[in-house]
Design a protein around this motif. Structure first.
Motif, PDB file in Angstrom:
ATOM      1  N   ALA A  52       0.828  -1.210   0.000  1.00 14.03           N
ATOM      2  CA  ALA A  52       0.000   0.000   0.000  1.00 14.03           C
ATOM      3  C   ALA A  52       0.861   1.259   0.000  1.00 14.03           C
ATOM      4  O   ALA A  52       0.560   2.230  -0.713  1.00 14.03           O
ATOM      5  CB  ALA A  52      -0.916  -0.005   1.220  1.00 14.03           C
ATOM      6  N   HIS A  53       1.921   1.260   0.799  1.00 15.04           N
ATOM      7  CA  HIS A  53       2.790   2.432   0.862  1.00 15.04           C
ATOM      8  C   HIS A  53       3.380   2.756  -0.508  1.00 15.04           C
ATOM      9  O   HIS A  53       3.460   3.926  -0.900  1.00 15.04           O
ATOM     10  CB  HIS A  53       3.911   2.204   1.870  1.00 15.04           C
ATOM     11  CG  HIS A  53       4.911   3.316   1.913  1.00 15.04           C
ATOM     12  ND1 HIS A  53       4.715   4.466   2.642  1.00 15.04           N
ATOM     13  CD2 HIS A  53       6.116   3.467   1.283  1.00 15.04           C
ATOM     14  CE1 HIS A  53       5.755   5.271   2.477  1.00 15.04           C
ATOM     15  NE2 HIS A  53       6.609   4.697   1.650  1.00 15.04           N
ATOM     16  N   HIS A  54       3.796   1.733  -1.219  1.00 11.11           N
ATOM     17  CA  HIS A  54       4.411   1.949  -2.542  1.00 11.11           C
ATOM     18  C   HIS A  54       3.381   2.027  -3.665  1.00 11.11           C
ATOM     19  O   HIS A  54       3.758   2.245  -4.822  1.00 11.11           O
ATOM     20  CB  HIS A  54       5.417   0.830  -2.832  1.00 11.11           C
ATOM     21  CG  HIS A  54       6.690   0.929  -2.048  1.00 11.11           C
ATOM     22  ND1 HIS A  54       7.440   2.092  -2.003  1.00 11.11           N
ATOM     23  CD2 HIS A  54       7.349   0.020  -1.289  1.00 11.11           C
ATOM     24  CE1 HIS A  54       8.511   1.891  -1.251  1.00 11.11           C
ATOM     25  NE2 HIS A  54       8.478   0.650  -0.800  1.00 11.11           N
ATOM     26  N   GLY A 139      14.581   6.434  -4.466  1.00 11.67           N
ATOM     27  CA  GLY A 139      14.270   7.533  -3.569  1.00 11.67           C
ATOM     28  C   GLY A 139      13.047   7.300  -2.713  1.00 11.67           C
ATOM     29  O   GLY A 139      12.834   8.001  -1.719  1.00 11.67           O
ATOM     30  N   ALA A 140      12.234   6.289  -3.068  1.00 13.86           N
ATOM     31  CA  ALA A 140      11.000   6.028  -2.329  1.00 13.86           C
ATOM     32  C   ALA A 140      11.132   4.871  -1.348  1.00 13.86           C
ATOM     33  O   ALA A 140      10.173   4.528  -0.669  1.00 13.86           O
ATOM     34  CB  ALA A 140       9.867   5.726  -3.313  1.00 13.86           C
ATOM     35  N   ARG A 141      12.309   4.291  -1.261  1.00  8.55           N
ATOM     36  CA  ARG A 141      12.447   3.071  -0.478  1.00  8.55           C
ATOM     37  C   ARG A 141      12.308   3.310   1.018  1.00  8.55           C
ATOM     38  O   ARG A 141      12.729   4.340   1.546  1.00  8.55           O
ATOM     39  CB  ARG A 141      13.787   2.393  -0.781  1.00  8.55           C
ATOM     40  CG  ARG A 141      13.788   1.750  -2.154  1.00  8.55           C
ATOM     41  CD  ARG A 141      15.091   1.069  -2.472  1.00  8.55           C
ATOM     42  NE  ARG A 141      15.057   0.540  -3.836  1.00  8.55           N
ATOM     43  CZ  ARG A 141      16.125   0.125  -4.502  1.00  8.55           C
ATOM     44  NH1 ARG A 141      17.315   0.187  -3.930  1.00  8.55           N
ATOM     45  NH2 ARG A 141      16.005  -0.343  -5.721  1.00  8.55           N
ATOM     46  N   LEU A 142      11.745   2.320   1.677  1.00 11.26           N
ATOM     47  CA  LEU A 142      11.556   2.339   3.125  1.00 11.26           C
ATOM     48  C   LEU A 142      12.774   1.811   3.862  1.00 11.26           C
ATOM     49  O   LEU A 142      12.843   1.907   5.095  1.00 11.26           O
ATOM     50  CB  LEU A 142      10.343   1.473   3.493  1.00 11.26           C
ATOM     51  CG  LEU A 142       8.982   1.999   3.062  1.00 11.26           C
ATOM     52  CD1 LEU A 142       7.954   0.874   3.049  1.00 11.26           C
ATOM     53  CD2 LEU A 142       8.543   3.130   3.971  1.00 11.26           C
ATOM     54  N   ALA A 312      -4.383  -0.932   4.952  1.00 17.82           N
ATOM     55  CA  ALA A 312      -3.991  -2.342   4.915  1.00 17.82           C
ATOM     56  C   ALA A 312      -4.261  -3.084   6.224  1.00 17.82           C
ATOM     57  O   ALA A 312      -4.227  -4.318   6.244  1.00 17.82           O
ATOM     58  CB  ALA A 312      -2.506  -2.462   4.565  1.00 17.82           C
ATOM     59  N   VAL A 313      -4.536  -2.338   7.301  1.00 12.26           N
ATOM     60  CA  VAL A 313      -4.781  -2.981   8.597  1.00 12.26           C
ATOM     61  C   VAL A 313      -6.066  -2.453   9.236  1.00 12.26           C
ATOM     62  O   VAL A 313      -7.056  -3.169   9.348  1.00 12.26           O
ATOM     63  CB  VAL A 313      -3.584  -2.787   9.559  1.00 12.26           C
ATOM     64  CG1 VAL A 313      -3.852  -3.502  10.880  1.00 12.26           C
ATOM     65  CG2 VAL A 313      -2.286  -3.291   8.940  1.00 12.26           C
ATOM     66  N   LEU A 314      -6.051  -1.195   9.652  1.00  6.53           N
ATOM     67  CA  LEU A 314      -7.150  -0.681  10.472  1.00  6.53           C
ATOM     68  C   LEU A 314      -8.486  -0.690   9.739  1.00  6.53           C
ATOM     69  O   LEU A 314      -9.532  -0.937  10.348  1.00  6.53           O
ATOM     70  CB  LEU A 314      -6.810   0.733  10.965  1.00  6.53           C
ATOM     71  CG  LEU A 314      -5.588   0.824  11.886  1.00  6.53           C
ATOM     72  CD1 LEU A 314      -5.307   2.274  12.256  1.00  6.53           C
ATOM     73  CD2 LEU A 314      -5.776  -0.022  13.145  1.00  6.53           C
TER      74      LEU A 314
END
Length: 321
Positions: A52-54, A139-142, A312-314
């Motif tokens: 979801a973040h990506h 540049g977007a990596r966690l 993705a969770v809540l």
């Protein structure tokens, strides 16, 4: 991987429902990734949050843990191929955590990721999340190269926490149980898995791959039933969880920024956020509420507002107990 279409197709057929597309893929073609997961699996939640973040689209095969769908033979066969290709030993005992590095490769759990572009099957939530993150633009990596060592230290701490015991075992305080509907059923829950393995072992007596898989899973769950849920074991588990929260409180005290390693979100923040929200869901938020650990409390509130964690969770149906 050879016969990947046949193996994934077999797992889909035994589930009895087609995968659901999540997100949109470029050119309206099929998504690169396909995920076998469960709504309430904390390991699945980690993977869904990174996807979801990506903004990575994927095919979702939602599995029902309580119905035993992660034990379906064709899904187990897919997992076994991935275990063997990764040269991971199969489970033989239960560590209390979900970490493959300490417990071995479990052939009957989620998540499992299929990468249709590289034709790989990846297992273990930590490995999957790192794999997905490396597929994102630099540049977007966690988990950037310069922070990888520090991030991995946090991932290992979270990965090693006793989620299984806290989910289905009684909290150690007299007269207090966790809020999960499974609390106090640990031995019965583990033995139901042993019985399920026994049935599959009998049904597939001449299949060497499935025999190895179900016998390994049976040994793990029998060990859990015999060891993990005694009062002393539960005391140790809760002590480990609280010590991890104290460690996090001290680490947050050294960071003037919003997140563990600066103003930008990292994979460590997401893993910790999901873990703390699970503890909160199980009634273990006493580790930080009431002024016990104020920085952890603030961190939890930030994580609750994070878009990827919400989606993705809540807000994911069935993710919370």
């Amino acid at each position: 991987m050879r016969d990947l279409e046949a193996m994934v197709g077999g797992a889909r057929r035994q589930l009895g429902r087609p995968p659901e597309p999540i997100g949109s893929s470029a050119g309206d073609g099929p998504p690169r990734f396909e995920l076998f997961h469960a709504a309430n699996s904390i390991c699945s939640q980690k993977v869904r949050v990174v996807l979801a973040h990506h903004g990575m689209p994927y095919l979702s095969n939602a599995m029902h843990i309580g119905a035993g769908e992660t034990y379906l033979p064709e899904y187990v066969r897919l997992r076994m191929a991935a275990c063997d290709l990764a040269d991971l030993p199969l489970v033989s005992a239960h560590s209390g955590s979900t970490a493959v590095r300490t417990g071995g490769c479990d052939p009957a759990v989620v998540p499992t990721l299929v990468d249709w572009q590289t034709r790989q099957v990846i297992i273990d939530s930590k490995r999957i999340c790192i794999y997905l993150d490396q597929a994102a633009p630099g540049g977007a990596r966690l988990r950037s190269d310069e922070l990888a060592r520090l991030v991995d230290e946090e991932l290992d701490v979270v990965d090693g926490l006793p989620n299984y015991q806290m989910l289905v075992g009684n909290a150690p305080e007299a007269g207090r149980q966790a809020s999960s509907p499974h609390a106090g059923t640990g031995v019965a829950f583990a033995m139901s898995k042993v019985e399920r393995c026994n049935r599959y072992i009998e049904e597939h007596g001449h299949d060497e791959i499935l025999q190895r898989a179900y016998r390994a899973k049976r040994a793990k769950e029998l060990d859990a039933a015999e060891r993990l849920f005694a009062p002393a074991s539960m005391q140790t588990a809760y002590g480990q969880a609280e010590a991890a929260c104290e460690r996090l409180e001290r680490k947050l005290a050294t960071s003037p920024a919003a997140w563990l390693f600066g103003d930008s979100l990292s994979m460590a923040d997401l893993f910790w956020g999901i873990e703390l929200l699970r503890m909160q869901n199980l009634g273990a938020d006493r580790f930080w509420t009431g002024g016990a650990r104020p920085r952890v409390a603030q961190f939890v509130r930030r994580c609750e507002a994070e878009a990827a964690i919400r989606s993705a969770v809540l807000d994911w149906p069935g993710a919370l107990y």
